[in-house]
Design an enzyme around this catalytic site. Structure first.
Site, mmCIF file in Angstrom:
data_model
loop_
_atom_site.group_PDB
_atom_site.id
_atom_site.type_symbol
_atom_site.label_atom_id
_atom_site.label_comp_id
_atom_site.label_asym_id
_atom_site.label_seq_id
_atom_site.Cartn_x
_atom_site.Cartn_y
_atom_site.Cartn_z
ATOM 1 N N HIS A 164 -1.641 -7.504 4.420
ATOM 2 C CA HIS A 164 -0.484 -6.622 4.269
ATOM 3 C C HIS A 164 0.563 -7.283 2.804
ATOM 4 O O HIS A 164 0.553 -8.447 2.755
ATOM 5 C CB HIS A 164 0.415 -6.666 5.363
ATOM 6 C CG HIS A 164 1.320 -5.649 5.387
ATOM 7 N ND1 HIS A 164 2.643 -5.668 4.551
ATOM 8 C CD2 HIS A 164 1.317 -3.931 5.523
ATOM 9 C CE1 HIS A 164 3.370 -4.579 5.006
ATOM 10 N NE2 HIS A 164 2.803 -3.602 5.395
ATOM 11 N N GLU A 176 -2.089 0.699 0.564
ATOM 12 C CA GLU A 176 -0.748 0.725 0.755
ATOM 13 C C GLU A 176 -0.105 0.449 -0.587
ATOM 14 O O GLU A 176 0.060 -0.872 -1.137
ATOM 15 C CB GLU A 176 -0.185 -0.164 1.654
ATOM 16 C CG GLU A 176 -0.697 0.052 3.083
ATOM 17 C CD GLU A 176 0.114 -0.715 4.132
ATOM 18 O OE1 GLU A 176 0.785 -0.245 5.033
ATOM 19 O OE2 GLU A 176 -0.025 -2.024 3.890
ATOM 20 N N SER A 229 4.892 4.983 3.134
ATOM 21 C CA SER A 229 5.990 6.090 3.635
ATOM 22 C C SER A 229 5.347 7.385 4.319
ATOM 23 O O SER A 229 5.949 8.417 3.818
ATOM 24 C CB SER A 229 6.969 6.157 2.548
ATOM 25 O OG SER A 229 7.662 5.097 2.106
#
Length: 159
Positions: free
Chosen positions: A5, A75, A119
């Protein structure tokens, strides 16, 4: 198991090699590794988004990655928790690119799922799920509210 991440990569200096090792350890324990990749806003604006994601995939995908033990989550760092969302065109371009990279690194016919995370919310989920090569979403804050998360799930089922 989520590995790579952006918060780990940026905040803790986690390298692609460390991500690959963690993914391999997860797979070795019978778990599915969700390997996160994505560029910063500076990298995107400099035209480096594809190169950054290419390097992250090549360095983070462990040997033996398969559809049964690996998922990639794209992401864009600049869209995580900011309310900014990549355009449908940006998502489509990156997801198609990621599929090509997986095929070149693994083998023809290996269809590792690619999720979009950045998002994702009830208002944009249907548009995101309609993008070719988007196999699902890695949902953050929107998963904390029942109504919002239910709307995302419904959008996924309808797609």
């Amino acid at each position: 198991v989520i590995v790579g991440h952006s918060e780990r990569r940026a905040g803790y200096g986690e390298s692609d090699a460390a991500v690959a090792a963690k993914a391999a350890a997860a797979q070795g324990a019978g778990l599915t590794a969700i390997i996160c990749v994505g560029e910063t806003l500076t990298e995107r604006e400099a035209g480096q988004a594809l190169a950054v994601v290419d390097a992250q995939i090549a360095g983070s995908l462990p040997e033996g990655a398969s559809p049964e033990n690996t998922v990639i989550a794209y992401e864009p760092v600049w869209a995580i928790g900011t309310g900014k969302v990549a355009t449908v065109a940006q998502i489509a371009e990156m997801h198609a690119f990621i599929y090509e990279q997986i095929l070149s690194l693994c083998s023809e016919g290996v269809r590792i799922r690619v999720l979009y995370g950045g998002s994702v919310n009830a208002g944009n989920a249907a548009d995101i799920f309609a993008v070719p090569c988007v196999d699902g979403a890695l949902v953050g804050g929107a998963s904390l509210a029942y109504d919002s998360f239910t709307a995302i799930i419904n959008a996924a089922q309808e797609s």
